[in-house]
Write a protein that holds these residues in place. Structure first.
Motif, PDB file in Angstrom:
ATOM      1  N   TYR A   1      51.733  30.497   2.903  1.00 17.19           N
ATOM      2  CA  TYR A   1      52.953  31.199   3.311  1.00 17.19           C
ATOM      3  C   TYR A   1      52.972  32.687   2.988  1.00 17.19           C
ATOM      4  CZ  TYR A   1      54.844  26.693   4.511  1.00 17.19           C
ATOM      5  OH  TYR A   1      55.044  25.472   5.104  1.00 17.19           O
ATOM      6  N   ARG A   2      52.166  33.112   2.018  1.00 17.89           N
ATOM      7  CA  ARG A   2      52.186  34.528   1.647  1.00 17.89           C
ATOM      8  C   ARG A   2      50.816  35.190   1.775  1.00 17.89           C
ATOM      9  NH1 ARG A   2      53.892  35.454  -3.838  1.00 17.89           N
ATOM     10  NH2 ARG A   2      54.505  37.520  -3.190  1.00 17.89           N
ATOM     11  N   GLY A   3      49.798  34.397   2.080  1.00 18.50           N
ATOM     12  CA  GLY A   3      48.459  34.944   2.219  1.00 18.50           C
ATOM     13  C   GLY A   3      47.847  35.388   0.906  1.00 18.50           C
TER      14      GLY A   3
ATOM     15  N   SER B   1      59.933  31.113  -3.027  1.00 19.44           N
ATOM     16  CA  SER B   1      61.274  30.869  -2.483  1.00 19.44           C
ATOM     17  C   SER B   1      61.177  30.656  -0.980  1.00 19.44           C
ATOM     18  CB  SER B   1      62.178  32.070  -2.769  1.00 19.44           C
ATOM     19  OG  SER B   1      62.229  32.325  -4.146  1.00 19.44           O
ATOM     20  N   PHE B   2      61.801  29.603  -0.526  1.00 14.80           N
ATOM     21  CA  PHE B   2      61.826  29.277   0.895  1.00 14.80           C
ATOM     22  C   PHE B   2      63.285  29.187   1.344  1.00 14.80           C
ATOM     23  CE2 PHE B   2      57.844  27.616  -0.760  1.00 14.80           C
ATOM     24  CZ  PHE B   2      56.928  28.125   0.151  1.00 14.80           C
TER      25      PHE B   2
ATOM     26  N   GLU C   1      47.408  23.857  -8.342  1.00 19.50           N
ATOM     27  CA  GLU C   1      46.835  23.562  -7.026  1.00 19.50           C
ATOM     28  C   GLU C   1      47.891  23.629  -5.919  1.00 19.50           C
ATOM     29  OE1 GLU C   1      44.930  19.741  -4.762  1.00 19.50           O
ATOM     30  OE2 GLU C   1      44.361  20.031  -6.859  1.00 19.50           O
ATOM     31  N   GLN C   2      49.026  22.999  -6.156  1.00 17.76           N
ATOM     32  CA  GLN C   2      50.089  23.005  -5.142  1.00 17.76           C
ATOM     33  C   GLN C   2      50.635  24.415  -4.923  1.00 17.76           C
ATOM     34  OE1 GLN C   2      52.123  19.920  -7.393  1.00 17.76           O
ATOM     35  NE2 GLN C   2      52.310  18.729  -5.509  1.00 17.76           N
ATOM     36  N   SER C   3      50.851  25.144  -6.007  1.00 17.05           N
ATOM     37  CA  SER C   3      51.361  26.505  -5.899  1.00 17.05           C
ATOM     38  C   SER C   3      50.364  27.399  -5.165  1.00 17.05           C
ATOM     39  CB  SER C   3      51.642  27.068  -7.296  1.00 17.05           C
ATOM     40  OG  SER C   3      52.015  28.421  -7.227  1.00 17.05           O
ATOM     41  N   HIS C   4      49.099  27.263  -5.518  1.00 15.44           N
ATOM     42  CA  HIS C   4      48.042  28.062  -4.886  1.00 15.44           C
ATOM     43  C   HIS C   4      48.013  27.806  -3.376  1.00 15.44           C
ATOM     44  CE1 HIS C   4      43.468  29.206  -4.882  1.00 15.44           C
ATOM     45  NE2 HIS C   4      44.169  29.918  -4.035  1.00 15.44           N
ATOM     46  N   ARG C   5      48.043  26.551  -3.007  1.00 22.25           N
ATOM     47  CA  ARG C   5      47.997  26.178  -1.586  1.00 22.25           C
ATOM     48  C   ARG C   5      49.184  26.765  -0.819  1.00 22.25           C
ATOM     49  NH1 ARG C   5      50.437  22.336   0.942  1.00 22.25           N
ATOM     50  NH2 ARG C   5      50.959  21.132  -0.906  1.00 22.25           N
ATOM     51  N   LEU C   6      50.372  26.628  -1.374  1.00 23.23           N
ATOM     52  CA  LEU C   6      51.571  27.146  -0.708  1.00 23.23           C
ATOM     53  C   LEU C   6      51.582  28.676  -0.669  1.00 23.23           C
ATOM     54  CD1 LEU C   6      54.193  24.693  -2.204  1.00 23.23           C
ATOM     55  CD2 LEU C   6      53.459  24.802   0.190  1.00 23.23           C
TER      56      LEU C   6
END
Length: 159
Positions: free
Chosen positions: A59-61, A70-71, A50-55
């Motif tokens: 940030y990458r669409g 990577s940020f 869930e967290q990965s999907h949201r980010l």
């Protein structure tokens, strides 16, 4: 070179024992291999789908979870001399994706996690496999060399 590591384990799995010393060694080996000589700091967050999907969407669409995001740090160059260590940025590693990919690729979870650490750290340093075939080949070659130093097999070799 000294590495300051901030590790946040928002998601843990019994299938992947994360040892701070191993994580630090993978990052230090990567930095050493590409000749980063300055003291550095990096943040790592281990997250769920869930967290990965949201980010990834924000940030990458991309509307899915992914293995590593990577940020890179965006601290201005003129501020860096005032700091004790150079902030490289943050990695967000989705543990469930790493575990699934390890199974699909016939690798150990630990080996694949280490690969994602190396891969993500290279991204923080400006390497990018999505810009051109040449850049992808350069990044893959570095990953193979670094992982060999860590005693791990070529992650791109068919199993």
């Amino acid at each position: 070179m000294k590495l300051n590591l901030s590790l946040q384990q928002a998601f843990k799995s019994p299938d992947l024992a994360l040892k701070r010393a191993h994580i630090k060694k993978a990052i230090e080996t990567t930095l050493d291999h590409v000749e980063v000589k300055t003291d550095s700091e990096i943040g790592i967050a281990c997250v769920d789908h869930e967290q990965s999907h949201r980010l990834n969407l924000e940030y990458r669409g991309k509307d899915k979870s992914t293995n590593v995001l990577s940020f890179p740090s965006d601290i201005p160059e003129e501020v860096l001399p005032l700091l004790d260590a150079r902030p490289l940025g943050d990695l967000v590693i989705c543990i469930p994706v790493v575990l699934d990919e390890a199974i699909e690729q016939h690798k150990t979870a630990q080996a694949h996690f280490m690969h994602m650490l190396v891969h993500g750290t290279l991204h923080l340093l400006g390497y990018d496999h999505e810009t051109s075939d040449e850049d992808a080949e350069e990044m893959e070659a570095l990953e193979i060399e670094i992982l060999a130093k860590l005693g791990l097999e070529n992650p791109y070799q068919e199993q």
